[in-house]
Design a protein around this motif. Sequence first.
Motif, PDB file in Angstrom:
ATOM      1  N   SER A 156       0.819  -1.210   0.000  1.00  0.00           N
ATOM      2  CA  SER A 156       0.000   0.000   0.000  1.00  0.00           C
ATOM      3  C   SER A 156       0.851   1.257   0.000  1.00  0.00           C
ATOM      4  CB  SER A 156      -0.935   0.005   1.223  1.00  0.00           C
ATOM      5  OG  SER A 156      -1.954  -0.950   1.077  1.00  0.00           O
ATOM      6  N   ARG A 196       1.801   3.923  -3.373  1.00  0.00           N
ATOM      7  CA  ARG A 196       1.554   5.357  -3.206  1.00  0.00           C
ATOM      8  C   ARG A 196       2.848   6.143  -3.423  1.00  0.00           C
ATOM      9  NH1 ARG A 196      -3.420   6.845  -0.775  1.00  0.00           N
ATOM     10  NH2 ARG A 196      -2.527   8.827  -0.121  1.00  0.00           N
ATOM     11  N   ASN A 232      -5.130   1.828  -3.529  1.00  0.00           N
ATOM     12  CA  ASN A 232      -3.946   2.672  -3.535  1.00  0.00           C
ATOM     13  C   ASN A 232      -3.225   2.642  -4.875  1.00  0.00           C
ATOM     14  OD1 ASN A 232      -3.201   4.050  -0.860  1.00  0.00           O
ATOM     15  ND2 ASN A 232      -3.871   2.043  -0.166  1.00  0.00           N
ATOM     16  N   TYR A 248      -5.167   4.860  -7.162  1.00  0.00           N
ATOM     17  CA  TYR A 248      -4.843   6.231  -6.768  1.00  0.00           C
ATOM     18  C   TYR A 248      -3.479   6.641  -7.322  1.00  0.00           C
ATOM     19  CZ  TYR A 248      -3.590  10.164  -3.742  1.00  0.00           C
ATOM     20  OH  TYR A 248      -3.169  11.382  -3.267  1.00  0.00           O
TER      21      TYR A 248
END
Length: 297
Positions: A22, A26, A71, A74
């Motif tokens: 995660s 990111r 994530n 994103y």
Amino acid sequence: MLVLQMLQSATKAAFDKDRVKSNAVRALGNLLHFLSVSQLTRPGFQRPLEEAVSALVTTVQSEATMKVRWNACYALGNAFRNPALPLDSASWSGDAFSALCCVVTSCQNFKVRIKSAAALSVPACRHCYGDAERFGDVWRSLAAALEHSEETQDFLEYRYCSSLRHTLTHTLTHLLRLSQSQDMPALGMSLIMEECRGFKEHLVKYLRGEGGTDGGRGGGTEGGRGETEGERERKGEERVRTLGETLERLRSLCVDGEEEGDEGRDRGEEERSALVVVAFLEDVLRSCEELKVSHSD
């Protein structure tokens, strides 16, 4: 170089345990977001860049936890914000768009779908979406996801339905705003097919400021919570104005061309398809105006 080492380390960490993934994905998104043209054009960055995007694509499509996949979506959206990335020509670009299109239509978790749809709305220019074929693929995936946005085997996912529909509609209107003449055949065909059967209804709600909010950190909120009635009305008016500008631009494409041969036939198809898109948008804006009048009585 430190940035290159960070990129390589984050890529490696993206294949670690889920608890590490995660944060790793990111970090990749942040690094890809801030890479400069001077860095991207250096020979030593090409392969690490491809491997970094590949790690994100693999994670999006993997069997990792939904938090990790959220994530990763994103991170791809974050990377898309970097105007220095050659989204229109890079070899990895197609895989990135395909991964997001796959997730937006098939993932069981609606928050992941919301974030993938939000990522697909990030590119600010038409050329970032590639050729007409890829643009059409993105459009059809979003349209299909909207048509089936209430289908889930997990009752708990229903609380995110409104936010999902809102984000999908937002992204579709973004594509409409960027669309060019070469995109009209795909859009026109889609609008008369079953996959866009409910698009008008959702688009009218979106233009009126109804429904959820854009996919955010938590996947969006239900019913535009936290906004006043006046804020929703102003936001709706701005959306109607923007769509009206899109309509006027697309009307200019509906002009008979005089080309002959294959080029003329292609142009004719684009113009006929543009008429379909224009008629659809006129119908949507007419419905918005009728609702506005009826509510003011």
